[in-house]
Design a protein around this motif. Structure first.
Motif, PDB file in Angstrom:
ATOM      1  N   MET A  49     -25.796 -48.029   2.303  1.00 56.07           N
ATOM      2  CA  MET A  49     -25.003 -48.498   3.450  1.00 56.07           C
ATOM      3  C   MET A  49     -25.552 -48.000   4.770  1.00 56.07           C
ATOM      4  SD  MET A  49     -21.082 -48.406   2.212  1.00 56.07           S
ATOM      5  CE  MET A  49     -20.455 -49.490   3.478  1.00 56.07           C
ATOM      6  N   GLN A  89     -27.887 -48.458   6.654  1.00 54.18           N
ATOM      7  CA  GLN A  89     -28.935 -49.311   7.203  1.00 54.18           C
ATOM      8  C   GLN A  89     -28.331 -50.084   8.352  1.00 54.18           C
ATOM      9  OE1 GLN A  89     -30.835 -51.903   4.344  1.00 54.18           O
ATOM     10  NE2 GLN A  89     -30.097 -50.663   2.661  1.00 54.18           N
ATOM     11  N   LYS A  90     -29.215 -50.744   9.059  1.00 62.76           N
ATOM     12  CA  LYS A  90     -28.700 -51.570  10.151  1.00 62.76           C
ATOM     13  C   LYS A  90     -28.296 -52.929   9.572  1.00 62.76           C
ATOM     14  CE  LYS A  90     -30.187 -49.289  14.167  1.00 62.76           C
ATOM     15  NZ  LYS A  90     -29.782 -48.066  13.501  1.00 62.76           N
ATOM     16  N   ILE A  91     -27.121 -52.966   8.990  1.00 65.25           N
ATOM     17  CA  ILE A  91     -26.614 -54.218   8.435  1.00 65.25           C
ATOM     18  C   ILE A  91     -25.330 -54.544   9.159  1.00 65.25           C
ATOM     19  CG2 ILE A  91     -25.687 -55.348   6.377  1.00 65.25           C
ATOM     20  CD1 ILE A  91     -27.394 -53.601   4.719  1.00 65.25           C
ATOM     21  N   ARG A  92     -25.148 -55.799   9.501  1.00 70.99           N
ATOM     22  CA  ARG A  92     -23.895 -56.150  10.172  1.00 70.99           C
ATOM     23  C   ARG A  92     -22.837 -56.433   9.110  1.00 70.99           C
ATOM     24  NH1 ARG A  92     -24.859 -59.753  15.288  1.00 70.99           N
ATOM     25  NH2 ARG A  92     -22.877 -58.752  15.743  1.00 70.99           N
ATOM     26  N   GLY A  93     -21.590 -56.274   9.528  1.00 70.70           N
ATOM     27  CA  GLY A  93     -20.494 -56.495   8.584  1.00 70.70           C
ATOM     28  C   GLY A  93     -20.259 -55.304   7.684  1.00 70.70           C
ATOM     29  N   ILE A  94     -20.786 -54.137   8.099  1.00 71.32           N
ATOM     30  CA  ILE A  94     -20.656 -52.951   7.258  1.00 71.32           C
ATOM     31  C   ILE A  94     -19.186 -52.538   7.143  1.00 71.32           C
ATOM     32  CG2 ILE A  94     -20.795 -50.957   8.826  1.00 71.32           C
ATOM     33  CD1 ILE A  94     -23.199 -51.426   5.988  1.00 71.32           C
ATOM     34  N   THR A  95     -18.411 -52.818   8.189  1.00 73.53           N
ATOM     35  CA  THR A  95     -16.986 -52.464   8.169  1.00 73.53           C
ATOM     36  C   THR A  95     -16.277 -53.189   7.034  1.00 73.53           C
ATOM     37  OG1 THR A  95     -17.224 -52.507  10.538  1.00 73.53           O
ATOM     38  CG2 THR A  95     -15.015 -52.148   9.685  1.00 73.53           C
ATOM     39  N   PHE A  96     -16.649 -54.475   6.866  1.00 76.35           N
ATOM     40  CA  PHE A  96     -16.036 -55.273   5.809  1.00 76.35           C
ATOM     41  C   PHE A  96     -16.308 -54.640   4.446  1.00 76.35           C
ATOM     42  CE2 PHE A  96     -16.818 -58.544   2.574  1.00 76.35           C
ATOM     43  CZ  PHE A  96     -15.525 -59.035   2.450  1.00 76.35           C
ATOM     44  N   TRP A  97     -17.569 -54.294   4.197  1.00 80.04           N
ATOM     45  CA  TRP A  97     -17.918 -53.736   2.890  1.00 80.04           C
ATOM     46  C   TRP A  97     -17.258 -52.387   2.681  1.00 80.04           C
ATOM     47  CZ3 TRP A  97     -19.340 -57.049  -0.390  1.00 80.04           C
ATOM     48  CH2 TRP A  97     -20.120 -58.143  -0.011  1.00 80.04           C
ATOM     49  N   ARG A  98     -17.260 -51.587   3.758  1.00 77.37           N
ATOM     50  CA  ARG A  98     -16.644 -50.268   3.647  1.00 77.37           C
ATOM     51  C   ARG A  98     -15.174 -50.413   3.276  1.00 77.37           C
ATOM     52  NH1 ARG A  98     -17.243 -46.853   8.917  1.00 77.37           N
ATOM     53  NH2 ARG A  98     -15.533 -48.232   9.440  1.00 77.37           N
ATOM     54  N   THR A  99     -14.516 -51.408   3.885  1.00 78.44           N
ATOM     55  CA  THR A  99     -13.107 -51.644   3.566  1.00 78.44           C
ATOM     56  C   THR A  99     -12.928 -52.013   2.103  1.00 78.44           C
ATOM     57  OG1 THR A  99     -12.902 -52.486   5.795  1.00 78.44           O
ATOM     58  CG2 THR A  99     -11.058 -52.879   4.336  1.00 78.44           C
TER      59      THR A  99
END
Lengths: 429, 373
Positions: B164, B166-176
């Motif tokens: 996680m 990394q510079k990936i967008r939408g990380i908040t979604f996955w973390r949730t």
């Protein structure tokens, strides 16, 4: 600091993602629907599976399918639960139009929500830019599915009939959706728990209020919610008040014995809860607090951990502001209230979240101290329901879902604070 | 100290003392008063519900106390009962191969000729060291067994955090999404999992039947399906698996993610110039720098592990089958609140405290040295 400010600015400019809005709307509508159905008996009567039965059998609350029953159709005398024992007969029970509409609305919202989320992910977030990111995305999807599938299964179970549970072929989407499971779960599987209000006496509005009031007096899920909410709120407010006052005293005020006292606080933080629960239970017996809300709320309000966390945070605050306020003639309490507390918002927020969450899922102590089901908070109430009445797995899953879904909604709305709180709590603690 | 200075010193000290006494009457007294007043609400509750009960709990550990009658001092008997051993004469058993080839056990007997010539059979016994309370040791073993989830969970959490980070967008979604199980943890999730582990209609067996069964690697008869939490052999691994599902994407991953984000990127750049590969970068930069987080997670995990396991055992298995999921905290609960044997319960609870205390102290003393910076 500058980077942090930029981050905040960036975050505030970014519009709320579509999947969040649609998801929240869907869940909102579903929840409202559930509440309306539970309250409005009349609406419920229209929606229930139409059964043509002997009027002498009494009022029909919900229908169950049981392939092991002896008779084709039987009504349980005490609970009024109808048992149908023939698959051919079952097929003649068409779901009423209300059920179909409700199901389609739910399915539509689900499809739109998931679709919008996936669309946003593909279009806006720039996935599929290079190989490594695709690999990561696939990995995340698998891991995420592992996390989500049990919840989806729970929803699927909560919406099926017992008949479908026993089918050998497992289907993810049961048809028709069995919304009555929720109704049954709200009243802990016993029709006696449902309020009986005479509609003609009260009028429509009065009926709703009388119904709610009766629910708050009885044994049901709404009562568990209310108990949990009030217990958690009282504990949180009390704990924040006493802890922050004590923490301020430990961090800023000079008095003899301060450091020794603080050491005593620290020393007790390692004592396991089970060491404490025994003498406190004896104390509760002696002062006659057993089976009361006080016995849960008051001992939980005094926390060494909360005092420690806040004290550590107060120590990091610059003292100049307080000094200048002191020179201006502000009282110590005034300084605490107007300067220290507002400056410590992150720490107080963390402690609030953790205290509330901890109380919301607190299980052992209420289990020890409570006997009356009407006083139970959610976890103990759910366990009481699961262990006592031996409910159908479908109804049990409906009850479990009612406990989990609100937590998930609150978490999705405030997950940033959760994450920051965990990091803060770990660094200080 | 030169003697000439002392007179001057005393006068200065005298003046300081006098000043202190004078100022005592003013702001200092007020501050002292405020200090006590601010602490008072918390301290009263702390005394009533924490510190004085701790003293009583310690006292109960040396008494026979069954709530209805007053506690009766028995000294170390409770500790003797749970921790000590005794010799016991146990019948010797021999393995016997039966006619159909199966192996059975038989008690060894010996013939004894009495003085008057009659022959009687006597069971041969041997002296064995036996624990006074075998259950206690079994439950301690269960508690430690269940903590095997901790290292596995740490590996998964760290792996997820590395991916996680990394510079990936939408990380908040996955973390949730990954965080959902741990935020919902509690009775509801335990009930959900006891249905997932249900033998015939449970999700896990249904899934295995659909996948492994398709390949022919899963028994067709439902009687042969794995019984998960309903079998003494699989119950603990099942609970560990559930614990991993709950905890892998939760708190520990968030902590690791924060630690990884705190690592200076220049270190990686320097390593890259030196030609280090990914594993070398992890082994020599990342791992040493996140050691404090690992240390924190291990300490908290061990403390929590020794005190844990009550809720899942109570909700899912009631400690069974055959006591295989009963942990120390559940044993304490049963002793105290099911059998009202407060003295023994307090003794076990204090033993638990001792374990946690010793482990924590050892951790800080020896583990603390390995923590970098």
């Amino acid at each position: 600091m500058d980077a942090q400010a930029r981050e905040i600015l960036r975050r505030s400019r970014r519009p709320t993602p579509i999947w969040k809005t649609v998801g929240a709307l869907a869940y909102g509508i579903l929840l409202t629907g559930l509440i309306v159905f539970v309250i409005s008996d009349e609406l419920w009567e229209k929606l229930r599976i139409p059964l043509t039965l002997d009027p002498d059998m009494g009022r029909v609350r919900w229908a169950r399918v049981d392939t092991e029953a002896v008779e084709e159709i039987s009504v349980h005398e005490r609970t009024g639960v109808i048992t149908v024992n023939s698959e051919e007969l079952l097929e003649t029970f068409e779901p009423s139009r209300g059920f179909v509409v409700l199901t389609w609305v739910a399915a539509l919202l689900l499809i739109v929500g998931v679709g919008a989320g996936l669309g946003a992910a593909v279009l806006k977030l720039g996935y599929f830019a290079d190989g490594a990111k695709v690999a990561t995305l696939i990995f995340f999807t698998i891991f995420g599915l592992t996390m989500v599938v049990p919840f989806l299964w729970m929803i699927s179970m909560a919406l099926r009939s017992l008949h479908e549970v026993r089918l050998s072929e497992f289907e993810w989407i049961p048809w028709p959706l069995r919304w009555t499971n929720f109704y049954e779960a709200v009243y802990l599987g016993a029709v006696e728990n449902a309020p009986r209000i005479d509609r003609d006496i009260h009028g429509t509005i009065g009926y709703i209020f009388a119904y709610l009031a009766e629910m708050l007096r009885g044994q049901n899920f709404l009562r568990f919610y209310i108990n949990s909410f009030f217990i958690s709120s009282y504990v949180t407010v009390g704990l924040i008040t006493t802890s922050s006052l004590a923490a301020y005293s430990f961090a800023r005020l000079e008095f003899p014995g301060r450091d020794k006292l603080f050491l005593a606080y620290l020393a007790t933080m390692m004592i396991p809860g089970s060491v404490l629960s025994i003498p406190v239970f004896v104390l509760m017996c002696r002062i006659g607090w057993v089976d009361s809300y006080r016995a849960i709320i008051i001992p939980a309000m005094f926390s060494a951990y909360g005092t420690f966390l806040l004290r550590q945070f107060f120590m990091t605050l610059p003292g100049e502001l307080e000094d200048s306020a002191k020179i201006d003639g502000c009282s110590l309490f005034g300084i605490f209230l107007r300067i220290t507390l507002p400056l410590s918002k992150p720490a107080v927020a963390t402690l609030t979240i953790f205290t509330f969450m901890g109380q919301w899922r607190n299980f052992m102590w209420p289990l020890i101290i409570l006997n009356d089901p009407r006083k139970m908070p959610l976890p103990v109430g759910l366990q009481f329901f699961a262990a006592g009445a031996a409910p159908d797995p479908t109804v049990l899953m409906a009850a479990t879902m009612m406990m989990i879904i609100p937590v998930i909604i609150v978490f999705i709305m405030g997950q940033r604070y959760f994450v920051e709180g965990i990091q803060l709590g770990a660094i200080k603690g | 100290m030169p003697p000439g200075d002392s007179s001057e010193d005393t006068t200065i000290r005298e003046i300081e003392k006098r000043q202190a006494r004078r100022s005592l009457s003013g702001a200092v007294i007020r501050e002292r008063f405020a200090g006590y007043a601010f602490i008072a609400p918390n301290l009263l509750g702390f005394l009533a519900f924490v510190s004085i009960p701790i003293v009583f709990s310690f006292y109960f550990a040396f008494t026979e106390y069954r709530v209805l009658t007053p506690p009766e001092w028995v000294g170390l008997r409770n500790f003797n009962e749970i921790l000590w051993f005794h010799y016991e004469d146990v019948p010797v058993r021999d393995e016997v191969v039966l006619a159909d080839g199966s192996i059975d056990e038989e008690v060894r007997v010996r013939e004894v000729i009495a003085d008057d010539g009659t022959v009687t059979e006597e069971v041969v016994t041997e002296r064995r060291l036996r624990p006074n309370d075998p259950d206690f040791w079994y439950y301690l073993y269960n508690t430690i067994f269940l903590m095997m989830g901790l290292p596995i969970g740490i590996v998964i959490s760290l792996g997820m955090a590395l991916i996680m980070n990394q510079k990936i967008r939408g990380i908040t979604f996955w973390r949730t999404v990954f965080f959902l199980p741990s935020v919902t943890a509690g009775v509801a999730v335990f009930l959900l999992w006891s249905n997932i582990y249900a033998v015939e209609r449970g999700l896990l067996n249904q899934f295995l039947n659909a996948t492994l069964g398709y390949l022919g690697a899963f028994p067709e008869d439902t009687a042969d399906w794995p019984r998960w939490i309903h079998s003494a052999r699989l119950s603990k691994p099942s609970l560990i698996l559930m614990g991993l599902w709950i905890g892998a994407g939760g708190f520990n991953m968030i902590l690791y993610l924060a630690a990884l984000q705190g690592v200076d990127p220049q270190l990686y750049e320097a390593a890259m110039i030196d030609g280090a590969n990914a594993w070398q970068k992890f082994r020599n930069i990342t791992w040493p720098l996140i050691t404090p987080t690992t240390f924190f997670i291990v300490v908290m995990g061990v403390i929590g592990g020794f005190q844990g396991g009550f809720q899942q055992a109570y909700v899912m298995t009631e400690g069974g089958p055959e006591g295989s999921t009963t942990t120390l905290s559940y044993y304490i609960f049963n002793n105290a609140f099911a059998w009202f044997n407060m003295g023994k319960a307090a003794a076990i609870a204090w033993f638990l405290f001792l374990i946690v205390f010793v482990i924590t102290v050892l951790n800080w003393k020896y583990g603390g040295k390995k923590v970098n910076y």
